[in-house]
Design an enzyme around this catalytic site. Sequence first.
Site, PDB file in Angstrom:
ATOM      1  N   TYR A 188       5.484 -10.314   1.395  1.00  0.00           N
ATOM      2  CA  TYR A 188       4.215 -12.020   1.625  1.00  0.00           C
ATOM      3  C   TYR A 188       2.810 -10.986   1.474  1.00  0.00           C
ATOM      4  O   TYR A 188       1.749 -11.877  -0.104  1.00  0.00           O
ATOM      5  CB  TYR A 188       4.753 -12.535   2.780  1.00  0.00           C
ATOM      6  CG  TYR A 188       3.461 -13.425   3.778  1.00  0.00           C
ATOM      7  CD1 TYR A 188       3.172 -14.215   3.433  1.00  0.00           C
ATOM      8  CD2 TYR A 188       2.499 -12.209   4.408  1.00  0.00           C
ATOM      9  CE1 TYR A 188       1.873 -14.978   3.695  1.00  0.00           C
ATOM     10  CE2 TYR A 188       1.187 -13.087   4.684  1.00  0.00           C
ATOM     11  CZ  TYR A 188       0.730 -14.351   4.531  1.00  0.00           C
ATOM     12  OH  TYR A 188      -0.337 -14.318   5.476  1.00  0.00           O
ATOM     13  N   SER A 238      -4.984 -13.189   2.655  1.00  0.00           N
ATOM     14  CA  SER A 238      -4.938 -12.527   3.923  1.00  0.00           C
ATOM     15  C   SER A 238      -4.709 -11.037   3.677  1.00  0.00           C
ATOM     16  O   SER A 238      -5.033  -9.837   3.106  1.00  0.00           O
ATOM     17  CB  SER A 238      -3.268 -12.078   3.895  1.00  0.00           C
ATOM     18  OG  SER A 238      -2.931 -11.606   5.429  1.00  0.00           O
TER      19      SER A 238
END
Length: 290
Positions: A196, A183
């Site tokens: 995350y 990501s």
Amino acid sequence: MTNPRTSQPTSFPGEPQQPRPGLTTMMRIKPDHGEESYVGKGLLRDKVALITGGDSGIGRAVAIAYAREGADVAISYLADEQADAEETRNWVERAGRRCLLLPGDIRDRDHCAALVERTVADLGRIDVLVNNAAAQTMNEGLETIDDDEMQAAFSANIFAMIRLAKAAVPHMAPGSAIVNTTSEQAKVANKSMIVYAATKGAISSLTVGLSNLLAEQGIRVNAVAPGPVWTPIQPIAKSSDELETLGQDTPIGRAGQPAELAPAFVLLASGEGSYMSGAIVAVTGGVPIG
């Protein structure tokens, strides 16, 4: 030519929040997985791919693209996501390819091994491993981070990737590929997504490490780094107000659609990417991650 700023929705008004795990079938504004647009070129003819999180979002778009490129597909997903998984299977089979549904939780180490075993047993081989499934966690301050949730996130996002690679590589011939989903958060690290972001940073490092480790076996390892993408993970973690403006702070000015990620996964899995290994391919709407 199509203007990328206006070629897909720029706002998602009125989208309700969802409980975990999040379902495409419950989304008011449906994502574009390439159902009506992706055209294959035979780049993965007669290959077999195992895609985690293949029921929805980016995973569904990859499954559709791989099938139209000629691959049979196995998808893993949580049992609660069965309806989404069956819809993905429908699109794969409409492309004339086989689709193996493998429900279960990749946080279970035995399930990771079983995913590979079932794929090889039922589809005959494994040429591509797509480590896509992920748990997204949000936080306000450090005090709001739940320890069990943090451990579950690392188990799903990191430990499962290693276990799946460990199980798959003995079955993979030279020319095979592993494609991980990291990501932009690996570099951007939003203050409300620190767990995350930490898992995604670890995925980027794991990708480089595995690429170095497996190069001598002729197995390439790369990753795709998405920016904000319109998938069921968004209404799990974000408020309706945040969803309405998702992606508007990117240079392109909107969130991406799963279909816009699929070509990168095809490139990294196919012979078109034969000299790519250890790469992190950014598909972020213009947000730099270098």
